[in-house]
Design an enzyme around this catalytic site. Structure first.
Site, PDB file in Angstrom:
ATOM      1  N   GLY A  10      -1.051   1.438  10.706  1.00 30.71           N
ATOM      2  CA  GLY A  10      -1.492   2.785  10.325  1.00 30.71           C
ATOM      3  C   GLY A  10      -1.986   3.572  11.529  1.00 30.71           C
ATOM      4  O   GLY A  10      -2.271   2.998  12.586  1.00 30.71           O
ATOM      5  N   GLN A  11      -2.115   4.899  11.365  1.00 25.83           N
ATOM      6  CA  GLN A  11      -2.472   5.729  12.531  1.00 25.83           C
ATOM      7  C   GLN A  11      -3.896   5.473  13.010  1.00 25.83           C
ATOM      8  O   GLN A  11      -4.162   5.457  14.214  1.00 25.83           O
ATOM      9  CB  GLN A  11      -2.226   7.212  12.275  1.00 25.83           C
ATOM     10  N   ALA A  56      -4.259   1.583   3.377  1.00 27.69           N
ATOM     11  CA  ALA A  56      -4.393   2.407   2.168  1.00 27.69           C
ATOM     12  C   ALA A  56      -3.025   2.891   1.746  1.00 27.69           C
ATOM     13  O   ALA A  56      -2.104   2.974   2.561  1.00 27.69           O
ATOM     14  CB  ALA A  56      -5.289   3.620   2.436  1.00 27.69           C
ATOM     15  N   TYR A  57      -2.930   3.209   0.481  1.00 29.32           N
ATOM     16  CA  TYR A  57      -1.757   3.928  -0.031  1.00 29.32           C
ATOM     17  C   TYR A  57      -2.098   5.399   0.169  1.00 29.32           C
ATOM     18  O   TYR A  57      -3.014   5.918  -0.467  1.00 29.32           O
ATOM     19  CB  TYR A  57      -1.540   3.595  -1.514  1.00 29.32           C
ATOM     20  N   THR A  58      -1.406   6.087   1.085  1.00 28.34           N
ATOM     21  CA  THR A  58      -1.842   7.443   1.480  1.00 28.34           C
ATOM     22  C   THR A  58      -0.842   8.550   1.099  1.00 28.34           C
ATOM     23  O   THR A  58      -1.007   9.691   1.536  1.00 28.34           O
ATOM     24  CB  THR A  58      -2.085   7.496   3.008  1.00 28.34           C
ATOM     25  N   ASP A  98     -11.834  12.683   1.412  1.00 31.92           N
ATOM     26  CA  ASP A  98     -12.384  13.892   0.783  1.00 31.92           C
ATOM     27  C   ASP A  98     -11.763  14.143  -0.598  1.00 31.92           C
ATOM     28  O   ASP A  98     -12.348  14.852  -1.417  1.00 31.92           O
ATOM     29  CB  ASP A  98     -12.137  15.112   1.692  1.00 31.92           C
ATOM     30  N   TYR A 121      -4.156   9.798  -6.180  1.00 35.64           N
ATOM     31  CA  TYR A 121      -4.647   9.257  -4.904  1.00 35.64           C
ATOM     32  C   TYR A 121      -6.181   9.301  -4.879  1.00 35.64           C
ATOM     33  O   TYR A 121      -6.839   8.304  -4.562  1.00 35.64           O
ATOM     34  CB  TYR A 121      -4.057  10.072  -3.744  1.00 35.64           C
ATOM     35  N   TRP A 147      -8.187  15.002   6.304  1.00 34.88           N
ATOM     36  CA  TRP A 147      -7.099  15.622   7.081  1.00 34.88           C
ATOM     37  C   TRP A 147      -6.872  14.890   8.417  1.00 34.88           C
ATOM     38  O   TRP A 147      -6.895  15.486   9.493  1.00 34.88           O
ATOM     39  CB  TRP A 147      -7.400  17.093   7.338  1.00 34.88           C
TER      40      TRP A 147
HETATM   41  N1  NAP Z   1      -4.121  10.508   6.333  1.00 35.15           N
HETATM   42  C1  NAP Z   1      -5.073  11.341   5.919  1.00 35.15           C
HETATM   43  O1  NAP Z   1      -4.943  12.573   5.976  1.00 35.15           O
HETATM   44  C2  NAP Z   1      -6.362  10.782   5.373  1.00 35.15           C
HETATM   45  C3  NAP Z   1      -7.335  11.671   4.893  1.00 35.15           C
HETATM   46  C4  NAP Z   1      -8.546  11.140   4.402  1.00 35.15           C
HETATM   47  C5  NAP Z   1      -8.738   9.773   4.396  1.00 35.15           C
HETATM   48  N2  NAP Z   1      -7.745   8.951   4.840  1.00 35.15           N
HETATM   49  C6  NAP Z   1      -7.986   7.507   4.801  1.00 35.15           C
HETATM   50  O2  NAP Z   1      -8.031   7.030   6.125  1.00 35.15           O
HETATM   51  C7  NAP Z   1      -7.577   5.663   6.146  1.00 35.15           C
HETATM   52  C8  NAP Z   1      -6.545   5.495   7.234  1.00 35.15           C
HETATM   53  O3  NAP Z   1      -5.452   6.352   6.927  1.00 35.15           O
HETATM   54  P1  NAP Z   1      -4.162   6.433   7.832  1.00 35.15           P
HETATM   55  O4  NAP Z   1      -3.717   7.863   7.814  1.00 35.15           O
HETATM   56  O5  NAP Z   1      -4.393   5.722   9.123  1.00 35.15           O
HETATM   57  O6  NAP Z   1      -3.160   5.607   6.931  1.00 35.15           O
HETATM   58  P2  NAP Z   1      -1.648   5.207   7.232  1.00 35.15           P
HETATM   59  O7  NAP Z   1      -1.223   5.653   8.584  1.00 35.15           O
HETATM   60  O8  NAP Z   1      -0.853   5.661   6.051  1.00 35.15           O
HETATM   61  O9  NAP Z   1      -1.755   3.637   7.255  1.00 35.15           O
HETATM   62  C9  NAP Z   1      -2.090   2.884   6.140  1.00 35.15           C
HETATM   63  C10 NAP Z   1      -1.706   1.453   6.409  1.00 35.15           C
HETATM   64  O10 NAP Z   1      -1.904   0.710   5.196  1.00 35.15           O
HETATM   65  C11 NAP Z   1      -1.124  -0.454   5.279  1.00 35.15           C
HETATM   66  N3  NAP Z   1      -0.439  -0.778   4.044  1.00 35.15           N
HETATM   67  C12 NAP Z   1       0.419  -0.011   3.335  1.00 35.15           C
HETATM   68  N4  NAP Z   1       0.892  -0.682   2.278  1.00 35.15           N
HETATM   69  C13 NAP Z   1       0.321  -1.918   2.344  1.00 35.15           C
HETATM   70  C14 NAP Z   1       0.413  -3.062   1.526  1.00 35.15           C
HETATM   71  N5  NAP Z   1       1.155  -3.063   0.420  1.00 35.15           N
HETATM   72  N6  NAP Z   1      -0.312  -4.133   1.892  1.00 35.15           N
HETATM   73  C15 NAP Z   1      -1.088  -4.111   2.987  1.00 35.15           C
HETATM   74  N7  NAP Z   1      -1.213  -3.045   3.793  1.00 35.15           N
HETATM   75  C16 NAP Z   1      -0.505  -1.982   3.470  1.00 35.15           C
HETATM   76  C17 NAP Z   1      -0.062  -0.244   6.290  1.00 35.15           C
HETATM   77  O11 NAP Z   1      -0.319  -1.116   7.368  1.00 35.15           O
HETATM   78  P3  NAP Z   1       0.667  -2.400   7.708  1.00 35.15           P
HETATM   79  O12 NAP Z   1       2.068  -1.923   7.513  1.00 35.15           O
HETATM   80  O13 NAP Z   1       0.302  -2.780   9.068  1.00 35.15           O
HETATM   81  O14 NAP Z   1       0.332  -3.482   6.760  1.00 35.15           O
HETATM   82  C18 NAP Z   1      -0.236   1.208   6.685  1.00 35.15           C
HETATM   83  O15 NAP Z   1       0.144   1.426   7.990  1.00 35.15           O
HETATM   84  C19 NAP Z   1      -7.083   5.367   4.730  1.00 35.15           C
HETATM   85  O16 NAP Z   1      -8.083   4.720   4.015  1.00 35.15           O
HETATM   86  C20 NAP Z   1      -6.864   6.736   4.130  1.00 35.15           C
HETATM   87  O17 NAP Z   1      -6.997   6.729   2.723  1.00 35.15           O
HETATM   88  C21 NAP Z   1      -6.567   9.412   5.340  1.00 35.15           C
END
Ligand code: NAP
Length: 289
Positions: A10-11, A56-58, A98, A121, A147
């Site tokens: 993930g990012q 997370a499932y994002t 958020d 979500y 965001w």
């Molecule tokens: N993106 C946003 O705008 C945003 C906003 C607010 C909060 N957040 C929160 O911030 C956190 C980080 O977000 P992010 O943007 O870095 O997320 P992301 O890039 O979508 O990465 C999430 C990671 O979750 C893992 N994942 C997905 N399906 C999986 C499964 N079935 N089993 C195990 N792992 C799985 C994957 O890692 P692997 O493939 O390595 O297993 C994936 O790379 C999350 O909790 C998200 O809800 C994000």
């Protein structure tokens, strides 16, 4: 004793990889977060002191249809990790969103305000936050952000830059307000939380706020400034009800950060400053990664 980051591709996890190469990074091939036995055997053998759950499932729109998948990762897996952490006296930093809030006021939302999600979500992330505190653990915390973007992976910034290169005009929503947050500042805030044994819920985003439209304008400005964009598409504001998206989104989801600032001295930089840093990183990506 080690800090383990779950969700290694993930990012946010990618930022930790660069800031904290001593952490251990686990992906779905390394540990099955849906299975307590897999968590037990993998993490016990690593002598873990802290877990950062960045998995997370994002996919906000897709979650409206993939409800089970969203709940599996955003709730069941979190419950498993929280139970394991509590039983083994391990620190847990869980990242939330958020989107657990309704977002119909115009005042920054405090860390302990009532959840009222308006999409699947958000509902699944809300269930995940509650799961963290189901098992008593004085070293468990939820850090809520918004965001999120980076110079790595696909996100709003990289998508906008790619579209601006190929389109004449882009329409971007102007009636949803929040705070863009760089993965770099969030990763640093999580590290401070770990050092200072943060517990309970807190909010962390970069400073200031804007609409997606204003965010896109700034991305365009910096894209031109740092020669990522030649002929950049014009950006036009659009109302969200004209935009066909499956999930409803909060109109105003600016998070109040006074707690993390006052108690833990984590003072975020303005989102525009962080965005400029990330866009500069995009111009020297190969060296960085
Ligand atoms: N993106 C946003 O705008 C945003 C906003 C607010 C909060 N957040 C929160 O911030 C956190 C980080 O977000 P992010 O943007 O870095 O997320 P992301 O890039 O979508 O990465 C999430 C990671 O979750 C893992 N994942 C997905 N399906 C999986 C499964 N079935 N089993 C195990 N792992 C799985 C994957 O890692 P692997 O493939 O390595 O297993 C994936 O790379 C999350 O909790 C998200 O809800 C994000």
């Amino acid at each position: 004793m080690k800090t383990v980051v779950i969700g290694k591709s993930g990012q946010l996890a990618k930022a930790f990889r660069i800031l904290n190469p001593d952490y251990i990074f686990l992906g779905r091939a390394d540990v099955n977060v849906f299975c307590r036995n897999s968590i037990d055997s993998t993490l016990k053998s690593l002598n873990v002191r802290n877990i950062i759950n960045s998995s997370a499932y994002t996919l906000v729109d897709k979650a409206e249809k993939e409800i089970e998948q969203a709940y599996a990762l955003n709730f069941l897996a979190v419950r498993n990790l929280a139970e394991f952490a509590a039983l083994n006296k391990i620190g847990l930093v869980h990242i939330s969103s958020d989107y657990v809030f309704r977002g119909d006021s115009v005042k920054p939302i405090k860390a302990y305000e009532r959840h009222q999600p308006i999409n699947v979500y958000g509902l699944s992330k809300s269930a995940g936050e509650n799961a963290v505190f189901r098992y008593p653990n004085e070293r468990a915390c939820v850090i809520r952000t918004s965001w999120l973007y980076s110079n790595m992976s696909t996100n709003f910034v990289t998508k906008m830059l790619a579209l601006m290169k190929t389109q004449q005009t882009l329409k971007v929503v102007e009636d949803q307000v929040g705070t863009p947050t760089s993965v770099w500042s969030l990763a640093r805030a999580c590290n401070i939380a770990l050092c200072k044994n943060l517990n309970g819920k807190t909010n962390f985003t970069d400073a200031g706020h804007c609409s997606w439209y204003e965010f896109a304008l700034k991305i365009r400005e910096f894209g031109i400034k740092y020669n990522i964009l030649g002929n950049a598409a014009e950006i036009e504001p659009i109302l969200s009800n004209k935009f066909n998206s499956l999930a409803k989104r909060p109109k105003y989801s600016v998070l109040d950060k006074s707690e993390i600032e006052n108690k833990f001295g984590v003072v975020p930089r303005h989102w525009k400053e962080e965005l400029e840093i990330v866009i500069k990183k995009l111009t020297k990506e190969d060296k960085e990664l």
